[in-house]
Design a protein around this motif. Sequence first.
Motif, PDB file in Angstrom:
ATOM      1  N   GLY A 100      36.418  14.960 -10.691  1.00 10.38           N
ATOM      2  CA  GLY A 100      37.202  16.148 -11.092  1.00 10.38           C
ATOM      3  C   GLY A 100      36.376  17.199 -11.782  1.00 10.38           C
ATOM      4  N   ARG A 101      36.925  17.758 -12.904  1.00 14.39           N
ATOM      5  CA  ARG A 101      36.313  18.934 -13.519  1.00 14.39           C
ATOM      6  C   ARG A 101      34.940  18.629 -14.124  1.00 14.39           C
ATOM      7  N   GLY A 102      34.715  17.371 -14.557  1.00 15.64           N
ATOM      8  CA  GLY A 102      33.382  17.005 -15.016  1.00 15.64           C
ATOM      9  C   GLY A 102      33.051  17.389 -16.448  1.00 15.64           C
ATOM     10  N   SER A 103      34.057  17.474 -17.328  1.00 16.07           N
ATOM     11  CA  SER A 103      33.752  17.869 -18.718  1.00 16.07           C
ATOM     12  C   SER A 103      32.915  16.802 -19.424  1.00 16.07           C
ATOM     13  N   ASN A 104      33.093  15.533 -19.057  1.00 14.01           N
ATOM     14  CA  ASN A 104      32.249  14.489 -19.668  1.00 14.01           C
ATOM     15  C   ASN A 104      30.812  14.608 -19.163  1.00 14.01           C
ATOM     16  N   ALA A 151      32.191   9.127 -14.927  1.00 15.73           N
ATOM     17  CA  ALA A 151      32.762  10.145 -15.830  1.00 15.73           C
ATOM     18  C   ALA A 151      33.945  10.804 -15.124  1.00 15.73           C
ATOM     19  N   GLY A 152      35.087  10.149 -15.226  1.00 17.88           N
ATOM     20  CA  GLY A 152      36.237  10.661 -14.489  1.00 17.88           C
ATOM     21  C   GLY A 152      36.084  10.410 -13.004  1.00 17.88           C
ATOM     22  N   ILE A 204      33.879   5.661 -19.105  1.00 19.03           N
ATOM     23  CA  ILE A 204      34.662   6.100 -20.258  1.00 19.03           C
ATOM     24  C   ILE A 204      36.129   6.069 -19.868  1.00 19.03           C
ATOM     25  N   HIS A 205      36.915   5.464 -20.783  1.00 16.55           N
ATOM     26  CA  HIS A 205      38.353   5.358 -20.512  1.00 16.55           C
ATOM     27  C   HIS A 205      39.090   5.981 -21.701  1.00 16.55           C
ATOM     28  N   PRO A 206      40.114   6.811 -21.449  1.00 16.13           N
ATOM     29  CA  PRO A 206      40.752   7.545 -22.551  1.00 16.13           C
ATOM     30  C   PRO A 206      41.813   6.750 -23.305  1.00 16.13           C
ATOM     31  N   LEU A 250      40.000  13.913 -25.509  1.00 11.55           N
ATOM     32  CA  LEU A 250      38.882  14.413 -24.702  1.00 11.55           C
ATOM     33  C   LEU A 250      37.744  14.924 -25.584  1.00 11.55           C
ATOM     34  N   GLU A 253      35.838  12.036 -26.530  1.00 15.44           N
ATOM     35  CA  GLU A 253      35.076  11.513 -25.376  1.00 15.44           C
ATOM     36  C   GLU A 253      33.738  12.223 -25.276  1.00 15.44           C
TER      37      GLU A 253
HETATM   38  C1  GRF Z   1      38.638  11.808 -18.917  1.00 12.87           C
HETATM   39  O1  GRF Z   1      39.783  11.815 -19.726  1.00 12.87           O
HETATM   40  C2  GRF Z   1      38.168  10.388 -18.751  1.00 12.87           C
HETATM   41  O2  GRF Z   1      38.402   9.578 -19.875  1.00 12.87           O
HETATM   42  C3  GRF Z   1      38.998   9.906 -17.605  1.00 12.87           C
HETATM   43  O3  GRF Z   1      39.210  11.020 -16.747  1.00 12.87           O
HETATM   44  C4  GRF Z   1      38.945  12.201 -17.488  1.00 12.87           C
HETATM   45  C5  GRF Z   1      37.748  12.853 -16.855  1.00 12.87           C
HETATM   46  O4  GRF Z   1      37.648  14.117 -17.318  1.00 12.87           O
HETATM   47  N1  GRF Z   1      38.310   8.860 -16.907  1.00 12.87           N
HETATM   48  P1  GRF Z   1      36.355  14.979 -16.897  1.00 12.87           P
HETATM   49  O5  GRF Z   1      36.314  15.036 -15.374  1.00 12.87           O
HETATM   50  O6  GRF Z   1      35.137  14.291 -17.468  1.00 12.87           O
HETATM   51  O7  GRF Z   1      36.637  16.317 -17.533  1.00 12.87           O
END
Ligand code: GRF
Length: 201
Positions: free
Chosen positions: A9-13, A86-87, A107-109, A170, A173
């Motif tokens: 997805g968006r990849g913020s992590n 990461a997501g 990573i798990h929220p 987040l 995270e």
């Molecule tokens: C984060 O909340 C992560 O914990 C979960 O999915 C989301 C990924 O967000 N696995 P991002 O793509 O890193 O913004």
Amino acid sequence: KRLGILLSGRGSNFLAIAKAINDHRLLGAKIAVVLSNREDAGGLDAARELKIPAFCVPSAGRKRAEHDAEMVARLHQHKVDLVCLAGYMRVLTVDFVRAFPDRILNIHPSLLPAFPGLDAQGQALEYGAKVAGCTVHFVDEAVDHGVIILQKTVPVKDEDTVETLSARVLQQEHAAYPEAIARVLSGEYAISERRYLHRNK
Ligand code: GRF
């Protein structure tokens, strides 16, 4: 050490890890490649803007074993030492996990073992949890189950929604993942026979 980031997805992590490296808060690490199973993943665009090799390995309509074999091949092609999910919204096959023994992080929220799987915040709110947070853990052959490396907590407020709680988690995270990677790369930690991570005495 060369990191391989997997995202859907968006990849913020991913961006938080890239920023930590850029800010010299994650020494000895370099993002070698970013892989996504989704062509429309914002994280792929973000990686390309940062001039980091980024590829989509589409998963739609493909057998899990075949898709994972291609992902593993890409990671080896880029000489990845540590895989960071990461997501990444796919469950890895056993063969993928075995290709990188104790070298895949996720990573798990939520504060595992509470609220594994999807919609962790919805589960927490539903249950009336008073504290929430995130977990960085090694990936093993089960789902959301491996040795915990680091957890960070946030308070749950009465007026929280899934959105407000997700946003608060987040933020944690983005602090937790780089810190967890640094611990793993430091070599200071070992996994005990009881399968938990501890600092070498
Ligand atoms: C984060 O909340 C992560 O914990 C979960 O999915 C989301 C990924 O967000 N696995 P991002 O793509 O890193 O913004």
